[in-house]
Design a protein around this motif. Sequence first.
Motif, mmCIF file in Angstrom:
data_model
loop_
_atom_site.group_PDB
_atom_site.id
_atom_site.type_symbol
_atom_site.label_atom_id
_atom_site.label_comp_id
_atom_site.label_asym_id
_atom_site.label_seq_id
_atom_site.Cartn_x
_atom_site.Cartn_y
_atom_site.Cartn_z
ATOM 1 N N ARG A 41 42.783 23.890 67.510
ATOM 2 C CA ARG A 41 43.375 23.921 66.173
ATOM 3 C C ARG A 41 44.171 25.198 65.933
ATOM 4 N N ASP A 42 43.895 26.247 66.725
ATOM 5 C CA ASP A 42 44.606 27.504 66.547
ATOM 6 C C ASP A 42 45.936 27.468 67.292
ATOM 7 N N ARG A 43 46.997 27.970 66.677
ATOM 8 C CA ARG A 43 48.325 27.891 67.286
ATOM 9 C C ARG A 43 48.426 28.761 68.527
ATOM 10 N N VAL A 44 47.714 29.896 68.567
ATOM 11 C CA VAL A 44 47.722 30.721 69.782
ATOM 12 C C VAL A 44 47.112 29.947 70.937
ATOM 13 N N ALA A 45 45.985 29.293 70.687
ATOM 14 C CA ALA A 45 45.327 28.522 71.735
ATOM 15 C C ALA A 45 46.188 27.341 72.180
ATOM 16 N N ARG A 46 46.903 26.712 71.234
ATOM 17 C CA ARG A 46 47.757 25.581 71.607
ATOM 18 C C ARG A 46 48.898 26.022 72.516
ATOM 19 N N SER A 47 49.549 27.128 72.164
ATOM 20 C CA SER A 47 50.646 27.609 73.013
ATOM 21 C C SER A 47 50.125 28.092 74.363
ATOM 22 N N PHE A 48 48.944 28.692 74.370
ATOM 23 C CA PHE A 48 48.343 29.112 75.635
ATOM 24 C C PHE A 48 48.009 27.899 76.496
ATOM 25 N N ALA A 49 47.586 26.819 75.863
ATOM 26 C CA ALA A 49 47.281 25.600 76.624
ATOM 27 C C ALA A 49 48.542 25.061 77.305
ATOM 28 N N ILE A 50 49.708 25.202 76.660
ATOM 29 C CA ILE A 50 50.962 24.765 77.294
ATOM 30 C C ILE A 50 51.248 25.604 78.536
ATOM 31 N N ILE A 51 51.027 26.927 78.422
ATOM 32 C CA ILE A 51 51.235 27.803 79.584
ATOM 33 C C ILE A 51 50.283 27.410 80.712
ATOM 34 N N LEU A 52 49.030 27.152 80.375
ATOM 35 C CA LEU A 52 48.062 26.752 81.399
ATOM 36 C C LEU A 52 48.468 25.442 82.064
ATOM 37 N N LEU A 53 48.996 24.514 81.268
ATOM 38 C CA LEU A 53 49.434 23.242 81.835
ATOM 39 C C LEU A 53 50.576 23.464 82.821
ATOM 40 N N CYS A 54 51.498 24.376 82.490
ATOM 41 C CA CYS A 54 52.581 24.702 83.432
ATOM 42 C C CYS A 54 52.020 25.310 84.708
ATOM 43 N N VAL A 55 51.043 26.199 84.571
ATOM 44 C CA VAL A 55 50.415 26.824 85.749
ATOM 45 C C VAL A 55 49.719 25.766 86.597
ATOM 46 N N VAL A 56 49.029 24.835 85.952
ATOM 47 C CA VAL A 56 48.354 23.758 86.692
ATOM 48 C C VAL A 56 49.369 22.964 87.508
ATOM 49 N N ILE A 57 50.491 22.612 86.894
ATOM 50 C CA ILE A 57 51.515 21.825 87.603
ATOM 51 C C ILE A 57 52.066 22.602 88.793
ATOM 52 N N VAL A 58 52.401 23.886 88.577
ATOM 53 C CA VAL A 58 52.998 24.695 89.642
ATOM 54 C C VAL A 58 52.041 24.842 90.818
ATOM 55 N N PHE A 59 50.814 25.238 90.539
ATOM 56 C CA PHE A 59 49.892 25.557 91.626
ATOM 57 C C PHE A 59 49.268 24.309 92.239
ATOM 58 N N THR A 60 49.124 23.241 91.473
ATOM 59 C CA THR A 60 48.623 21.999 92.064
ATOM 60 C C THR A 60 49.649 21.431 93.037
ATOM 61 N N ALA A 61 50.914 21.424 92.624
ATOM 62 C CA ALA A 61 51.963 20.937 93.523
ATOM 63 C C ALA A 61 52.049 21.792 94.781
ATOM 64 N N GLU A 62 51.861 23.107 94.652
ATOM 65 C CA GLU A 62 51.896 23.987 95.815
ATOM 66 C C GLU A 62 50.698 23.743 96.730
ATOM 67 N N ALA A 63 49.505 23.551 96.127
ATOM 68 C CA ALA A 63 48.298 23.352 96.935
ATOM 69 C C ALA A 63 48.339 22.032 97.704
ATOM 70 N N LEU A 64 49.052 21.036 97.187
ATOM 71 C CA LEU A 64 49.110 19.727 97.849
ATOM 72 C C LEU A 64 50.094 19.694 99.012
ATOM 73 N N GLN A 65 50.924 20.717 99.133
ATOM 74 C CA GLN A 65 51.923 20.721 100.194
ATOM 75 C C GLN A 65 51.275 21.006 101.538
ATOM 76 N N ASP A 66 51.688 20.225 102.541
ATOM 77 C CA ASP A 66 51.110 20.345 103.881
ATOM 78 C C ASP A 66 52.162 19.922 104.900
ATOM 79 N N LYS A 67 52.033 20.439 106.109
ATOM 80 C CA LYS A 67 52.996 20.122 107.157
ATOM 81 C C LYS A 67 52.985 18.644 107.531
ATOM 82 N N SER A 68 51.864 17.993 107.285
ATOM 83 C CA SER A 68 51.743 16.590 107.671
ATOM 84 C C SER A 68 52.401 15.636 106.682
#
Length: 636
Positions: A41-68
């Motif tokens: 409900r807090d606007r700081v927490a909501r905007s922080f959640a957007i940043i976390l979602l961006c971090v999740v997308i970036v690092f999840t996509a990186e972790a899934l990358q493999d030579k195979s």
Amino acid sequence: MINGWTDTLLAGIQTLNQILTAGIAITAFSLFLYALSFNLRDRVARSFAIILLCVVIVFTAEALQDKSLATQTLDLLLRLQWFGIVFLPAAYLHLSDALLVTAGRPSRGRRRFAVRGMYIVSVFFLALLAFGYLLGPLVPDGKPAPHLLRTIWTEVFTLFYVAAMVWAGVNFARAYSLMLTRSGRRRMLYLMAGATAPALGSYPYLLFGYGLAAEHPYLFWSVATMINVLVGALVIVMAYAVAFFGVSWPDRVIKSRLVKWIMRGPVTASAALALMTVVRRGGEFFGSPYNAFVPFIVVATILSLEHAITFAAPLWERWLFFGSDRGELKVLQNFEERLLTQGDLQQFLEAVLAAVRDHLQSPSAFIAALDDETLSPLIVAGNRAMLDQEGLTEVLEKVPDDPRREFQWGNFWVLPLHQRRRADMDQDELPSLLGLLGVARPEKQVLEREQRDALWLLADRAALALEDRQLQQRVFRSLADLQPQVELIQRMRAAGRYDTRASLLAEPLPEEEDLANWVKDALTHYWGGPKLTNNPMIKLQVVRDLAEKDDGNSANALRSLLRKAVDQVKPGGDRKFTTEWILYNILEMKFIEGRKVRDVASRLAMSEADLYRKQRVAVEAVAKAILEMEVNLKDQ
């Protein structure tokens, strides 16, 4: 030989980097769920959640990358990474604006439009990414890793990225300068330090395609690994700082809850994933593609860490979070763990009665408690028909002055249960009566001395339980009286962490449950009455603003607010008497039109009991609408 060792070392660094990348993705996703669960409900927490979602997308996509992976899959993952990077600048500016509002500098419109404009620009870059303009084709054998070719739009985005981060940093510094309390300044420093994590985390991906990274792979992967270690730590620091926004819990509760969340989630999952990767890669190194130790090590790691966390949690809470209040909190913790609940009391008294009946071979026994001069049976064991519950009150007249003397009542021996004698009591003062223990007397049986002594010993055990029951009831009544004031102080204290001037001068937001009760009272006297004119909702900012437009008439302003909130419950279209219109029709007919309950129930074809249930839901919907209007007004 040297080349072989260098290749192995580089592969090891890349593996470590991959483990750290997956760990950051797990941590960010766990903290994203934390933000959604506790203070969204807090606007700081909501905007922080957007940043976390961006971090999740970036690092999840990186972790899934493999030579195979196939070339098309690798290309998709690399572009998905940029989906998260594209929205980071706007999310950062959004967070910095929320911090300024929380610190007492609400936007006059310019910052709000700037944040929206940044999101629009991010959507523009996302469209460029989708149509292949932001990034070029995939270089599958690129150095130091497969990457997408840079274009002129990539350089434009880099400038946009840097400019947005600098702008957000200036806003962070402004918010820090507005902090008046030590705790607020300290946590703002944590937040500013942690805010560098996503920017640092995206830094290696912005380097892909530059000659420096291709010419020095060891330098690139070493720097990327160190950055990932730093990012993992700083994301947690940032989450710690944001955890205090929008909640009124004490600091120790916030810290304890966050640490448990991190330990049980990211730490446990990351440790299991790291050990699984090491064991699997070790098996591949020794020529065994499948390693039977992989599932074993995962299960063992999870169980061991969960076991350790469960046993260690009370220790770290006591030594890390209790501080100078350790003594008081330890007493409360022990009280909670040893609290004699109604169920515990009933079990104990049942055991006492079982011992009494067994000792005297009695068909029935009871224990009655004296509350406010009213005697009522707590526990009845055996033949209940033998106990005349209606005549139980008359027994009080037969209680002797001697607290250690039993008496007969019908077919029962009755033993008075008194409080223990305290040291401050006068010699002639009789301890207070707590209740009675009665045991059915077998026909023609006489109490022997040993039986009498055992019976009084059991009676003392029952009296001790009843005395504890009375003490705890007084404690609970005191806590119930204290709770509203404590909640109010905690809410103001929580708001005062970052904006002391506004938070202590402004009226804090009410709890939804309290607001629902106020709404029901106001609707009951909608057309006039003390529940409308003296309603606590008159103190709301939205009511005061409406009153200024109505010559200061608070009652009319509150009535207008209720009408507006009721209209928000109204579905679209013409009024009907269908299921989707039930809540609005109840509010309109019962409160606005003032019809009787029987008439409303008959018109809506429902029972009165069902009407009251639906009415409660309707009132809660109105309260929620009013709370949203108040929050939106305060956020402006």
